[in-house]
Enzyme design. Structure first.
Site, mmCIF file in Angstrom:
data_model
loop_
_atom_site.group_PDB
_atom_site.id
_atom_site.type_symbol
_atom_site.label_atom_id
_atom_site.label_comp_id
_atom_site.label_asym_id
_atom_site.label_seq_id
_atom_site.Cartn_x
_atom_site.Cartn_y
_atom_site.Cartn_z
ATOM 1 N N ASP A 11 3.250 0.069 -14.774
ATOM 2 C CA ASP A 11 4.249 0.246 -13.714
ATOM 3 C C ASP A 11 5.451 -0.674 -13.953
ATOM 4 O O ASP A 11 5.881 -1.409 -13.056
ATOM 5 C CB ASP A 11 3.609 -0.044 -12.353
ATOM 6 C CG ASP A 11 4.409 0.588 -11.194
ATOM 7 O OD1 ASP A 11 5.274 1.445 -11.481
ATOM 8 O OD2 ASP A 11 4.168 0.223 -10.037
ATOM 9 N N PHE A 34 1.363 -3.091 -5.549
ATOM 10 C CA PHE A 34 0.192 -2.544 -4.905
ATOM 11 C C PHE A 34 -0.025 -3.077 -3.501
ATOM 12 O O PHE A 34 -1.135 -3.054 -2.991
ATOM 13 C CB PHE A 34 -1.037 -2.828 -5.770
ATOM 14 C CG PHE A 34 -0.944 -2.214 -7.130
ATOM 15 C CD1 PHE A 34 -1.369 -0.918 -7.346
ATOM 16 C CD2 PHE A 34 -0.415 -2.924 -8.191
ATOM 17 C CE1 PHE A 34 -1.290 -0.348 -8.596
ATOM 18 C CE2 PHE A 34 -0.332 -2.359 -9.442
ATOM 19 C CZ PHE A 34 -0.766 -1.066 -9.652
ATOM 20 N N GLY A 35 0.984 -3.613 -2.871
ATOM 21 C CA GLY A 35 0.842 -4.112 -1.519
ATOM 22 C C GLY A 35 2.059 -4.905 -1.111
ATOM 23 O O GLY A 35 3.017 -5.031 -1.863
ATOM 24 N N SER A 36 2.034 -5.429 0.098
ATOM 25 C CA SER A 36 3.158 -6.205 0.612
ATOM 26 C C SER A 36 3.068 -7.652 0.146
ATOM 27 O O SER A 36 1.987 -8.195 -0.077
ATOM 28 C CB SER A 36 3.152 -6.161 2.148
ATOM 29 O OG SER A 36 3.267 -4.824 2.593
ATOM 30 N N VAL A 37 4.243 -8.290 0.031
ATOM 31 C CA VAL A 37 4.325 -9.669 -0.441
ATOM 32 C C VAL A 37 5.010 -10.519 0.622
ATOM 33 O O VAL A 37 6.026 -10.104 1.208
ATOM 34 C CB VAL A 37 5.107 -9.766 -1.766
ATOM 35 C CG1 VAL A 37 5.189 -11.211 -2.244
ATOM 36 C CG2 VAL A 37 4.440 -8.905 -2.837
ATOM 37 N N LEU A 69 8.639 -10.440 1.761
ATOM 38 C CA LEU A 69 9.550 -10.384 0.613
ATOM 39 C C LEU A 69 9.691 -8.975 0.066
ATOM 40 O O LEU A 69 10.705 -8.633 -0.548
ATOM 41 C CB LEU A 69 9.041 -11.301 -0.510
ATOM 42 C CG LEU A 69 8.927 -12.788 -0.168
ATOM 43 C CD1 LEU A 69 8.297 -13.549 -1.330
ATOM 44 C CD2 LEU A 69 10.294 -13.362 0.167
ATOM 45 N N GLY A 70 8.685 -8.173 0.234
ATOM 46 C CA GLY A 70 8.722 -6.805 -0.266
ATOM 47 C C GLY A 70 7.568 -6.034 0.296
ATOM 48 O O GLY A 70 6.620 -6.596 0.843
#
Length: 807
Positions: A633, A520-523, A512-513
């Protein structure tokens, strides 16, 4: 809050701002002198209903007026002359003694006083000056452009003035004082309602001993204080809004004779008023040409902070309008008064209690309430709810009770004042059982919701026990239906097995991202066996041990709000750290806002709701949690939208999970995030919640334009949208020209666009102390509080002059 910057550019800016905001053109209705006389003398009385006197500059008028539809109630008053709005009255002579026929009544000089004579030519109001108080007879009353009606004698000495006898309004240049010799105060008293200027229940006066102002209900119950005067800061300590001092000059004087506060506008042509409204709040308003009355600030900040606003047996609520409602089983004592927003009469029972006639009364449960004032407490002899209920039931004067493990048994023996229905997201609500007649409980809605005292006494323990057992079984079975849970941690926070997460995400195949785009990381997208969609975040850079990681995750899970992404659970296996969140159908805000294909989805109404939702979520993080959580953030990539486009803040709490230094390094290095960085990130000073406020302000600008704030043009220059928006806020240009071209302007509220622009400019102040809190932002966007044009940050002022920006 904001204060005037001390450099030359800032001074020039504020002078320009005040000239733009409050300048009066030759076409302004108040700039022309009025033809009417401004005096009343022995030879020139104000004779009848339609005659007025007008101040020399045409600003104020004095005469007869009728505030409501009742033609038999007429008053002598002072109001702003020729404002293109409903008549704004600032002073009333005979507020508690109206006349029936203004055409046969007179205001005239009589026996050395200014007097109002009714239809029978009987004085019903007078300045009441004894003849010995003046060396010569008064001959003239003059209305000034400051709104002060002054009575002078032949030596031109002032012997009486309306400023010394205020009603509900405090005007610039007047004093609101405490006389130390007579120990008396000048008092503002609210109108009874919008159509009745007689004295209401709310009063505002100076506590000259402690140098502070108080608001009271019924002359006895204090519910607001300004805090003592701070001579160095030139504000009252509990009114930080006074730091917005670019419009007003405040001063406080205390000597052996008196203490008083006085305020004036820097712009001598500016128009402002300070008044106590019918709802028990003080309001400071300024007049803005082309806009109307603009709320500068008000106190108390929320309507439900006003004591007994809804009268006896009424409940205040800030969730949905109207503010006041009668409890089930009650109705307004006077519906006509309630229709005029006069709730002081409160509510009365639909059916009388039957305590003395066989004791047929019962109790109705109301949940998530702020409890009424002044309960009677029982704690020693009370063992459980049964005893508490019995105490109230056996006392015919008892009207309600509440029982919980901390306060034990509380009972009330009269009308219930200051009840408030709280929002379900607030965690400090209590339950209260209110006594009603059995006849009421078994009629209509009450029959369905009423609680029989026998059921409470005989069944409450069994119900709690059975419900608890069923809840445990249901939760346990539901969790087992999830993919391979190894255990359940505190309620519904789940510890997942890594292999099960691999299966749910098809071995992390649908991304997804990634990276800076989602935190802070991939989803990755996944689905549990019960078809529940989830979003799984792989965390990068985790160096802490498993025990500390679990503790931080539990802390994140306890933070729950409708505008925060919900955490289902986590997985920790060696260096593999995963967080399992609820799935957001429409993904991140940036994927829609900056995508031309979603032009129809994010209409103006949706964007405005998104702005408010983000603000509510951040308010919860900053102020409602046990410890303040600074996101660090905030950007469109970390705002997710559910199936109804409700915004939810994501990645909160990860700064602590990852480590603050690491979070800061990531935030400063990401190019896409850099446009949302508050100046203090670069300067190296400690980060506070106001850093999130700055980032939020930058998002507001992008909600308006539908584009990134920094936009490269064909000539290589970088256009900075906040500069353009700030320029229009200052110069008062076409604010709608800032809107995204995809928006239908026919469905856009210009007031909301201006409101968002002003809030955005306020949020991105260079100095963090000059920015609002997120709670203030919520109140402004919801229309509860207004904001004037804030100063433009110094970092943008140069760019306004040069009409360009470089990053």
């Amino acid at each position: 809050m904001m204060s005037i910057m001390k450099n030359k550019n800032s001074v020039f800016f504020f002078v320009s701002l005040m000239m733009i905001s409050f300048s009066w053109s030759n076409n302004h209705p108040l700039s022309h002198g009025a033809a009417a006389a401004n005096t009343i003398s022995a030879n020139q009385p104000l004779l009848s209903g339609d005659q007025t006197i007008v101040s020399a500059g045409g600003i104020f008028a004095l005469g007869f007026f009728r505030p409501g539809k009742d033609s038999n109630k007429n008053y002598i008053g002072i109001w702003y002359n020729n404002l293109p709005v409903t008549q704004t009255v600032v002073w009333v002579a005979n507020r508690d003694n109206p006349i029936s026929d203004r055409y046969s009544s007179q205001l005239r000089i009589l026996n050395n006083n200014l007097a109002l004579l009714n239809e029978s030519q009987t004085p019903i109001w007078s300045t009441n000056i004894s003849s010995s108080s003046s060396s010569s007879s008064p001959i003239e009353a003059t209305l000034g452009d400051d709104g002060n009606l002054v009575l002078k004698d032949v030596s031109n000495s002032t012997i009486w003035q309306s400023f010394d006898y205020p009603t509900h309004t405090f005007l610039p240049g007047a004093k609101l004082s405490y006389n130390k010799r007579t120990k008396t105060s000048q008092i503002l008293t609210s109108w009874k309602n919008s159509e009745d200027p007689s004295k209401g229940l709310f009063s505002f006066e100076l506590d000259g001993i402690n140098n502070q102002y108080l608001i009271q209900w019924n002359g006895s119950e204090q519910y607001w204080s300004s805090g003592p005067w701070n001579g160095n800061g030139k504000i009252f300590s509990l009114v930080p809004e006074m730091r917005l001092d670019f419009l007003y000059n405040y001063s406080y004087v205390s000597n052996e004779n008196e203490s008083y506060f006085i305020f004036k506008m820097y712009d001598p042509k500016g128009i402002s008023r300070f008044f106590l409204d019918v709802g028990g709040q003080i309001r400071v308003l300024t007049w803005v040409q082309g806009v109307g009355w603009n709320l500068f600030w008000n106190q108390p900040r929320t309507q439900c902070e006003v004591y007994a606003l809804c009268g006896g047996n009424g409940a205040c609520n800030e969730i949905t309008p109207p503010f006041c409602n009668c409890l089930d089983g009650f109705h307004p004592k006077s519906q006509a008064d309630w229709d005029l927003n006069d709730f002081s009469g409160g509510c009365v029972r639909k059916f009388d209690l039957q305590c003395e006639n066989g004791n047929k009364d019962r109790f109705m449960l109301f949940t998530n309430m702020r409890l009424p004032k002044n309960p009677k407490s029982f704690s020693i002899q009370i063992e459980d709810m049964k005893d508490c209920a019995s105490i109230c039931l056996n006392d015919c004067s008892c009207t309600a009770y509440s029982y919980n493990i901390h306060d034990r048994c509380l009972v009330w023996n009269a009308e219930l004042f200051n009840l408030q229905q709280l929002d379900q997201n607030e965690g400090n609500g209590k339950s209260i059982y209110i006594r009603l007649s059995a006849e009421d409980l078994y009629s209509g809605k009450s029959r369905r919701t009423g609680t029989n005292i026998g059921a409470i006494v005989g069944s409450v323990c069994a119900i709690i026990a059975v419900s608890g057992l069923l809840f445990f079984i249901i939760i346990k079975r539901r969790k087992k239906r999830l993919l391979g849970i190894s255990k359940v941690v505190e309620g519904s926070l789940v510890t997942f097995i890594y292999q099960d997460i691999q299966t749910a995400t098809k071995n992390f195949s649908e991304k997804l991202g990634v990276g800076g785009g989602t935190g802070f990381g991939s989803v990755f997208k996944g689905m549990l066996s019960d078809s529940t969609l989830i979003a799984v975040k792989k965390l990068d850079g985790i160096s802490q041990g498993d025990k500390k990681f679990r503790t931080e995750v539990r802390n994140i899970w306890t933070v729950q709000h409708v505008n925060l992404v919900h955490l289902h659970g986590f997985c920790s296996k060696g260096n593999k750290k995963l967080l399992v969140y609820e799935y957001m159908k429409y993904g991140s805000l940036d994927s829609i806002l900056f995508n031309q294909n979603y032009s129809k989805s994010l209409d103006w109404k949706t964007r405005y709701k998104v702005a408010i939702g983000i603000a509510r979520g951040l308010t919860y993080l900053h102020e409602k949690c046990s410890d303040c959580i600074i996101h660090c953030d905030i950007k469109p990539e970390n705002i997710l939208l559910d199936s109804k486009f409700i915004p939810k803040v994501a990645d909160f709490g990860l700064a602590n999970l990852i480590g603050r230094d690491f979070s800061r390094m990531l935030t400063t290095m990401r190019g896409i995030t850099r446009g949302y960085l508050a100046p203090e990130w670069i300067s190296g000073v400690p980060i506070t919640a106001k850093a999130d406020v700055y980032s939020y302000g930058m998002i507001l600008f992008e909600l308006i334009s539908g584009k990134r704030n920094s936009d490269s043009s064909g000539n290589g220059m970088v256009k900075f949208f906040p500069t353009l928006a700030a320029n229009l806020v200052v110069e008062g240009g076409d604010i709608l020209s800032l809107l995204d071209d995809r928006l239908d302007r026919n469905n856009v509220e210009p007031v909301e666009v201006m409101r968002i622009c002003r809030v955005a400019c306020w949020c991105i102040q260079d100095e963090e102390d000059h920015r609002p809190t997120m709670n203030q932002v919520v109140l402004i966007l919801e229309g509860i509080v207004d904001v004037n044009r804030p100063p433009i940050p110094l970092s943008l002022q140069t760019n306004i002059v040069n009409n360009q920006e470089h990053i």
